[in-house]
Design a protein around this motif. Structure first.
Motif, short mmCIF file in Angstrom:
data_model
loop_
_atom_site.label_atom_id
_atom_site.label_comp_id
_atom_site.label_asym_id
_atom_site.label_seq_id
_atom_site.Cartn_x
_atom_site.Cartn_y
_atom_site.Cartn_z
N TRP A 188 0.83 -1.20 0.00
CA TRP A 188 0.00 0.00 0.00
C TRP A 188 0.86 1.25 0.00
CZ3 TRP A 188 0.98 3.02 4.17
CH2 TRP A 188 1.38 2.42 5.35
N VAL A 203 0.92 3.91 -3.22
CA VAL A 203 0.54 5.31 -3.01
C VAL A 203 1.68 6.24 -3.40
CG1 VAL A 203 -0.09 7.05 -1.27
CG2 VAL A 203 -1.25 4.84 -1.31
N GLN A 229 -2.33 7.89 -5.64
CA GLN A 229 -3.75 7.54 -5.66
C GLN A 229 -4.09 6.68 -4.44
OE1 GLN A 229 -5.97 8.51 -8.19
NE2 GLN A 229 -4.25 9.76 -8.85
N THR A 230 -5.36 6.71 -4.04
CA THR A 230 -5.85 5.84 -2.99
C THR A 230 -5.66 4.39 -3.42
OG1 THR A 230 -7.44 7.51 -2.32
CG2 THR A 230 -7.91 5.24 -1.66
N TYR A 231 -5.35 3.53 -2.45
CA TYR A 231 -5.04 2.13 -2.79
C TYR A 231 -5.50 1.21 -1.67
CZ TYR A 231 -2.32 -2.02 -4.01
OH TYR A 231 -1.93 -3.30 -4.33
N GLU A 232 -6.07 0.07 -2.05
CA GLU A 232 -6.40 -0.97 -1.08
C GLU A 232 -5.43 -2.12 -1.28
OE1 GLU A 232 -10.11 -3.19 1.01
OE2 GLU A 232 -10.45 -1.57 -0.40
N TYR A 277 -6.24 0.21 3.67
CA TYR A 277 -6.75 1.23 2.78
C TYR A 277 -5.89 2.46 3.00
CZ TYR A 277 -10.24 3.88 0.18
OH TYR A 277 -10.89 4.64 -0.77
N VAL A 282 -4.51 6.37 1.80
CA VAL A 282 -4.90 7.60 1.10
C VAL A 282 -3.73 8.59 1.17
CG1 VAL A 282 -6.55 9.52 1.08
CG2 VAL A 282 -7.29 7.24 1.80
N ILE A 290 0.79 9.83 4.35
CA ILE A 290 -0.16 8.80 3.93
C ILE A 290 -0.98 8.42 5.16
CG2 ILE A 290 -0.45 6.45 3.05
CD1 ILE A 290 2.30 6.79 1.68
N SER A 311 -3.45 5.58 6.57
CA SER A 311 -3.79 4.19 6.27
C SER A 311 -4.57 3.58 7.42
CB SER A 311 -2.51 3.38 6.02
OG SER A 311 -2.84 2.04 5.72
#
Length: 190
Positions: free
Chosen positions: A29, A33, A38-41, A57, A59, A71, A73
């Motif tokens: 993650w 990022v 970008q947002t990432y799961e 998750y 952001v 970030i 998370s």
């Protein structure tokens, strides 16, 4: 948690967290990022904070010039997600699974907690179709010699797929009942 651009945790929502000051730069993650902003799961992982199976998750926090400042998370518990699935109110002979379609398919939620973070198995035809992006349903023979209806679909714009398996007789009970009523009604008119 909050992480600096280098991946060092600088804050946590857990008062007892021992990970403040540790690097999370090895986590997918973080790497995604930083690379994409970008947002990432994340793929399913074991949380360093709780020791539980989670998907993170993440952001990015950006400044006006597009530079990464931090970030944020959070972890989504796979056990709690599975518990929510178990409480959906589906019949006891129906199973629901959520599959992370990356890395060949990993179970991230299922009524059976023993399946969490294991490769997706079961009906290979369904898994292959799901991994290819297909949605649909197939009838399959179960371990008891009966027929199951297996529905599968990928959640739009996510790496997740859903598999719902129910005995065919349960799935078609409403249709069979309606057909029987229609036949009886037709016979009574005749």
């Amino acid at each position: 948690g909050i992480f600096d651009p280098g991946g060092i945790q600088i804050a946590s929502s857990f008062a007892t967290a021992t990970t403040i000051g540790q690097s999370f730069a090895d986590r997918d993650w973080y790497q995604q990022v930083v690379a994409t902003h970008q947002t990432y799961e994340s793929i399913p992982i074991i949380s360093r904070v709780t020791g539980d199976a989670i998907t993170s998750y993440a952001v990015p926090v950006m400044d006006e010039q597009g530079q990464l400042l931090a970030i944020i998370s959070g972890g989504i518990s796979l056990a709690k997600m599975s518990n929510n699935i178990a409480n959906l109110g589906v019949s006891s002979d129906t199973s629901v699974s959520i599959i992370d379609l990356r890395d060949g398919g990993i179970v991230i939620a299922d009524q059976d907690p023993q399946l969490l973070m294991k490769p997706a198995t079961g009906n290979k035809q369904v898994i292959i179709r799901l991994l290819s992006g297909a949605n649909g349903a197939v009838e399959d023979i179960n371990n008891h010699g009966g027929n199951d209806l297996v529905g599968y679909a990928q959640a739009p714009n996510t790496p997740f797929g859903f598999v719902i398996t129910t005995p065919s007789k349960t799935a078609f009970a409403i249709v069979n009942t309606s057909a029987q009523k229609a036949i009886l009604f037709s016979l009574s008119i005749i």
